[in-house]
Design a protein around this motif. Structure first.
Motif, PDB file in Angstrom:
ATOM      1  N   PRO A  49      51.208 158.893  41.304  1.00 40.63           N
ATOM      2  CA  PRO A  49      50.851 158.482  39.943  1.00 40.63           C
ATOM      3  C   PRO A  49      50.493 159.666  39.054  1.00 40.63           C
ATOM      4  O   PRO A  49      50.807 159.685  37.863  1.00 40.63           O
ATOM      5  N   THR A 134      43.916 162.797  51.620  1.00 37.97           N
ATOM      6  CA  THR A 134      43.054 162.360  50.507  1.00 37.97           C
ATOM      7  C   THR A 134      42.207 161.164  50.934  1.00 37.97           C
ATOM      8  O   THR A 134      40.995 161.114  50.684  1.00 37.97           O
ATOM      9  N   ALA A 155      42.934 149.870  43.903  1.00 44.06           N
ATOM     10  CA  ALA A 155      44.349 150.165  44.177  1.00 44.06           C
ATOM     11  C   ALA A 155      44.539 150.144  45.698  1.00 44.06           C
ATOM     12  O   ALA A 155      45.161 151.029  46.298  1.00 44.06           O
ATOM     13  N   VAL A 160      47.151 155.685  49.160  1.00 39.35           N
ATOM     14  CA  VAL A 160      45.819 156.219  49.442  1.00 39.35           C
ATOM     15  C   VAL A 160      44.846 155.071  49.710  1.00 39.35           C
ATOM     16  O   VAL A 160      44.068 155.105  50.675  1.00 39.35           O
ATOM     17  N   ALA A 179      43.550 144.537  44.726  1.00 36.30           N
ATOM     18  CA  ALA A 179      44.974 144.847  44.536  1.00 36.30           C
ATOM     19  C   ALA A 179      45.594 143.821  43.583  1.00 36.30           C
ATOM     20  O   ALA A 179      44.959 142.821  43.241  1.00 36.30           O
ATOM     21  N   GLY A 180      46.869 144.089  43.194  1.00 36.10           N
ATOM     22  CA  GLY A 180      47.449 143.366  42.068  1.00 36.10           C
ATOM     23  C   GLY A 180      48.364 142.188  42.373  1.00 36.10           C
ATOM     24  O   GLY A 180      49.098 141.770  41.475  1.00 36.10           O
ATOM     25  N   TYR A 200      43.279 141.237  41.456  1.00 38.04           N
ATOM     26  CA  TYR A 200      42.642 141.416  40.139  1.00 38.04           C
ATOM     27  C   TYR A 200      43.486 140.852  39.000  1.00 38.04           C
ATOM     28  O   TYR A 200      42.997 140.686  37.887  1.00 38.04           O
ATOM     29  N   ASN A 223      40.090 154.363  42.761  1.00 35.91           N
ATOM     30  CA  ASN A 223      41.396 154.913  42.386  1.00 35.91           C
ATOM     31  C   ASN A 223      41.838 154.500  40.991  1.00 35.91           C
ATOM     32  O   ASN A 223      42.858 154.977  40.512  1.00 35.91           O
ATOM     33  N   VAL A 224      41.095 153.567  40.365  1.00 38.04           N
ATOM     34  CA  VAL A 224      41.619 152.901  39.169  1.00 38.04           C
ATOM     35  C   VAL A 224      40.837 153.213  37.897  1.00 38.04           C
ATOM     36  O   VAL A 224      41.403 153.612  36.880  1.00 38.04           O
ATOM     37  N   ILE A 228      37.704 147.554  36.028  1.00 38.53           N
ATOM     38  CA  ILE A 228      37.504 147.254  37.467  1.00 38.53           C
ATOM     39  C   ILE A 228      36.342 148.107  37.999  1.00 38.53           C
ATOM     40  O   ILE A 228      35.439 147.619  38.679  1.00 38.53           O
ATOM     41  N   CYS A 245      38.442 159.192  43.330  1.00 42.66           N
ATOM     42  CA  CYS A 245      39.706 159.799  43.769  1.00 42.66           C
ATOM     43  C   CYS A 245      40.700 159.862  42.617  1.00 42.66           C
ATOM     44  O   CYS A 245      41.456 160.834  42.487  1.00 42.66           O
ATOM     45  N   GLY A 246      40.721 158.832  41.771  1.00 43.08           N
ATOM     46  CA  GLY A 246      41.667 158.824  40.654  1.00 43.08           C
ATOM     47  C   GLY A 246      41.330 157.713  39.687  1.00 43.08           C
ATOM     48  O   GLY A 246      40.473 156.859  39.957  1.00 43.08           O
ATOM     49  N   SER A 249      44.361 153.740  35.817  1.00 47.74           N
ATOM     50  CA  SER A 249      44.499 152.873  34.636  1.00 47.74           C
ATOM     51  C   SER A 249      44.561 153.679  33.345  1.00 47.74           C
ATOM     52  O   SER A 249      44.915 153.137  32.302  1.00 47.74           O
ATOM     53  N   PHE A 275      36.807 164.326  43.450  1.00 46.84           N
ATOM     54  CA  PHE A 275      37.303 165.315  44.408  1.00 46.84           C
ATOM     55  C   PHE A 275      38.813 165.448  44.304  1.00 46.84           C
ATOM     56  O   PHE A 275      39.498 164.549  43.804  1.00 46.84           O
ATOM     57  N   VAL A 277      42.197 166.679  46.700  1.00 48.98           N
ATOM     58  CA  VAL A 277      42.600 166.960  48.075  1.00 48.98           C
ATOM     59  C   VAL A 277      42.838 168.456  48.285  1.00 48.98           C
ATOM     60  O   VAL A 277      42.661 168.965  49.391  1.00 48.98           O
TER      61      VAL A 277
HETATM   62  N1  LIG Z   1      41.959 163.175  44.148  1.00 51.36           N
HETATM   63  C1  LIG Z   1      43.102 163.510  44.762  1.00 51.36           C
HETATM   64  O1  LIG Z   1      43.262 164.623  45.284  1.00 51.36           O
HETATM   65  C2  LIG Z   1      44.204 162.485  44.829  1.00 51.36           C
HETATM   66  C3  LIG Z   1      45.316 162.670  45.667  1.00 51.36           C
HETATM   67  C4  LIG Z   1      46.286 161.671  45.733  1.00 51.36           C
HETATM   68  C5  LIG Z   1      46.146 160.520  44.956  1.00 51.36           C
HETATM   69  N2  LIG Z   1      45.067 160.403  44.133  1.00 51.36           N
HETATM   70  C6  LIG Z   1      44.845 159.203  43.311  1.00 51.36           C
HETATM   71  O2  LIG Z   1      44.828 158.073  44.169  1.00 51.36           O
HETATM   72  C7  LIG Z   1      45.182 156.936  43.417  1.00 51.36           C
HETATM   73  C8  LIG Z   1      46.212 156.129  44.194  1.00 51.36           C
HETATM   74  O3  LIG Z   1      47.375 156.938  44.405  1.00 51.36           O
HETATM   75  P1  LIG Z   1      48.506 156.449  45.406  1.00 51.36           P
HETATM   76  O4  LIG Z   1      49.356 157.622  45.710  1.00 51.36           O
HETATM   77  O5  LIG Z   1      47.891 155.687  46.493  1.00 51.36           O
HETATM   78  O6  LIG Z   1      49.354 155.473  44.475  1.00 51.36           O
HETATM   79  P2  LIG Z   1      50.455 154.396  44.858  1.00 51.36           P
HETATM   80  O7  LIG Z   1      50.664 154.245  46.307  1.00 51.36           O
HETATM   81  O8  LIG Z   1      51.622 154.731  44.021  1.00 51.36           O
HETATM   82  O9  LIG Z   1      49.792 153.065  44.329  1.00 51.36           O
HETATM   83  C9  LIG Z   1      49.385 152.963  43.032  1.00 51.36           C
HETATM   84  C10 LIG Z   1      48.956 151.511  42.780  1.00 51.36           C
HETATM   85  O10 LIG Z   1      47.977 151.502  41.759  1.00 51.36           O
HETATM   86  C11 LIG Z   1      47.951 150.207  41.198  1.00 51.36           C
HETATM   87  N3  LIG Z   1      47.794 150.325  39.738  1.00 51.36           N
HETATM   88  C12 LIG Z   1      48.637 150.922  38.876  1.00 51.36           C
HETATM   89  N4  LIG Z   1      48.161 150.821  37.616  1.00 51.36           N
HETATM   90  C13 LIG Z   1      46.999 150.113  37.709  1.00 51.36           C
HETATM   91  C14 LIG Z   1      46.032 149.654  36.762  1.00 51.36           C
HETATM   92  N5  LIG Z   1      46.179 149.894  35.458  1.00 51.36           N
HETATM   93  N6  LIG Z   1      44.972 148.966  37.208  1.00 51.36           N
HETATM   94  C15 LIG Z   1      44.821 148.703  38.520  1.00 51.36           C
HETATM   95  N7  LIG Z   1      45.697 149.105  39.478  1.00 51.36           N
HETATM   96  C16 LIG Z   1      46.769 149.798  39.074  1.00 51.36           C
HETATM   97  C17 LIG Z   1      49.299 149.534  41.529  1.00 51.36           C
HETATM   98  O11 LIG Z   1      49.078 148.490  42.482  1.00 51.36           O
HETATM   99  P3  LIG Z   1      48.584 147.015  42.062  1.00 51.36           P
HETATM  100  O12 LIG Z   1      49.752 146.117  42.288  1.00 51.36           O
HETATM  101  O13 LIG Z   1      47.474 146.773  42.996  1.00 51.36           O
HETATM  102  O14 LIG Z   1      48.184 147.063  40.626  1.00 51.36           O
HETATM  103  C18 LIG Z   1      50.080 150.640  42.233  1.00 51.36           C
HETATM  104  O15 LIG Z   1      50.923 150.153  43.233  1.00 51.36           O
HETATM  105  C19 LIG Z   1      45.667 157.421  42.057  1.00 51.36           C
HETATM  106  O16 LIG Z   1      44.610 157.296  41.140  1.00 51.36           O
HETATM  107  C20 LIG Z   1      45.956 158.876  42.332  1.00 51.36           C
HETATM  108  O17 LIG Z   1      45.902 159.675  41.181  1.00 51.36           O
HETATM  109  C21 LIG Z   1      44.108 161.362  44.059  1.00 51.36           C
END
Ligand SMILES: NC(=O)c1ccc[n+]([C@@H]2O[C@H](COP(=O)([O-])OP(=O)(O)OC[C@H]3O[C@@H](n4cnc5c(N)ncnc54)[C@H](OP(=O)(O)O)[C@@H]3O)[C@@H](O)[C@H]2O)c1
Length: 334
Positions: A49, A134, A155, A160, A179-180, A200, A223-224, A228, A245-246, A249, A275, A277
């Motif tokens: 994302p 992560t 999320a 993640v 989740a959605g 949600y 994550n969102v 939420i 983590c993220g 939204s 944080f 990763v």
């Molecule tokens: N801090 C770090 O180092 C790090 C590293 C990697 C990832 N992250 C963060 O981790 C989070 C998840 O990443 P991921 O790779 O697991 O993503 P992913 O597998 O692509 O899943 C993302 C999911 O987020 C949900 N989503 C999208 N827009 C939304 C909204 N407006 N409100 C609520 N849910 C929403 C969707 O599922 P639904 O059907 O449930 O809505 C989507 O399938 C992100 O925020 C990303 O930036 C952070």
């Protein structure tokens, strides 16, 4: 595949979701490696994302993508030519190969991948890579689950999130995922084994939280963000621990965070820790084998969705994530 190198260059910055017209597509000559360099053919482009944030003028955790340059991208590829004794032809490598078919690199900028024969290759650019790290680090270093304590993950059906849920469960917590869709919630409870899940999009989050966690929330893996996160902060217990983590939204420019709910952090003397990763990469060699063992012993479930269609499928794959249409972490196949 022809020998022309299809390259996608960002030419205008998106305001909202990324579209194909923000890019210029060019066919360039396949590059030639120089001394101590290798030529890598990209096989998969991972769609995180946060790739949307890289397109903004303001830098995120990477320097901002330069306009006119090949779009940055997290890739898994194979070494096709090698002028280095350190990397043999045929080695799979993780790297920042970008939105293009081939790229030239020095070996030290690549990470060789040795897939286990029982695990699909694509897992090594998603679950058994930074996404897994992560989830593991956010849970173990920030949330620090204890048996009987309550963890809520947002999320939760994403890459993640689903791993964070399952690691929290392995560590003894009561785990609630948000989740959605009903289908995603069912997968989380019946396959991933968490205690409950909230859809949600069709359920009232506040009412469901009141029913599911009357004891309050001890840990959040967030994550969102937005409304939420507000609902969760309103229910934290004293000394709650929140791994930030993220904030998906807000990645396309929307999402509203109430500052009032942040007061909960003060009055509950909670700890909210953002944080990245990248600060935990030194743990990679230790953590990935742990996750791989859990995958092999079926303790960790995951879904990877390989999107066919080459680089032009990337825009659709990004859109899938932001609308929850993805059935697993998105990887575009070159
Ligand atoms: N801090 C770090 O180092 C790090 C590293 C990697 C990832 N992250 C963060 O981790 C989070 C998840 O990443 P991921 O790779 O697991 O993503 P992913 O597998 O692509 O899943 C993302 C999911 O987020 C949900 N989503 C999208 N827009 C939304 C909204 N407006 N409100 C609520 N849910 C929403 C969707 O599922 P639904 O059907 O449930 O809505 C989507 O399938 C992100 O925020 C990303 O930036 C952070």
């Amino acid at each position: 595949m022809s020998d022309m190198n299809e390259q996608w260059r960002l030419i205008t910055r998106p305001d909202g979701e990324a579209r194909a017209d923000h890019f210029e597509v060019q066919d360039s000559e396949k590059p030639t490696p120089g001394d101590n360099e290798v030529l890598v053919r990209n096989i998969y482009l991972f769609i995180p994302p946060s790739m949307r944030l890289w397109m903004n003028e303001k830098e995120s955790y990477f320097p901002a993508q330069q306009l006119g340059e090949v779009m940055m991208g997290i890739t898994l590829g194979v070494v096709e030519e090698s002028n280095s004794p350190d990397l043999e032809v045929g080695t799979y490598v993780n790297g920042m190969g970008g939105w293009q078919n081939w790229f030239v690199s020095q070996p030290e900028q690549l990470q060789p991948v040795s897939p286990h024969p029982d695990i699909p290759l694509e897992t090594y650019r998603t679950v058994l890579d930074v996404q897994g790290l992560t989830a593991y680090q956010g849970i173990t270093e920030i949330c620090k689950p204890e048996a009987g304590k309550t963890l809520v993950v947002t999320a939760a059906a994403g890459c993640v999130g689903s791993l964070a849920c399952q690691i929290g469960k392995i560590m003894g917590a009561k785990v609630i995922g948000i989740a959605g869709s009903a289908e995603k919630c069912k997968w989380l409870t019946s396959e991933c084994g968490i205690d409950a899940a909230i859809d949600y999009k069709s359920e009232n989050i506040s009412e469901r939280l009141d029913a599911l966690v009357p004891e309050g929330i001890d840990m959040i893996y967030e994550n969102v963000g937005g409304t939420i996160m507000d609902s969760l902060l309103d229910r934290i217990n004293d000394h709650a621990r929140i791994a930030l983590c993220g904030l998906i939204s807000s990645y396309n420019g929307g999402g509203v965070q109430s500052t009032a709910s942040l007061n909960q952090i003060v009055i509950k003397t909670a700890r909210l820790e953002g944080f990245l990763v990248r600060d935990y990469m030194h743990e990679y060699e230790k953590v990935i084998p742990i996750l791989q063992d859990w995958v092999l012993s079926d303790k960790l479930k995951y879904k990877v969705e390989v999107v066919e269609g080459g680089i032009s499928a990337t825009i659709g794959a990004m859109s899938n994530i932001f609308h929850g249409r993805n059935k697993g972490v998105q990887l575009v196949k070159f």
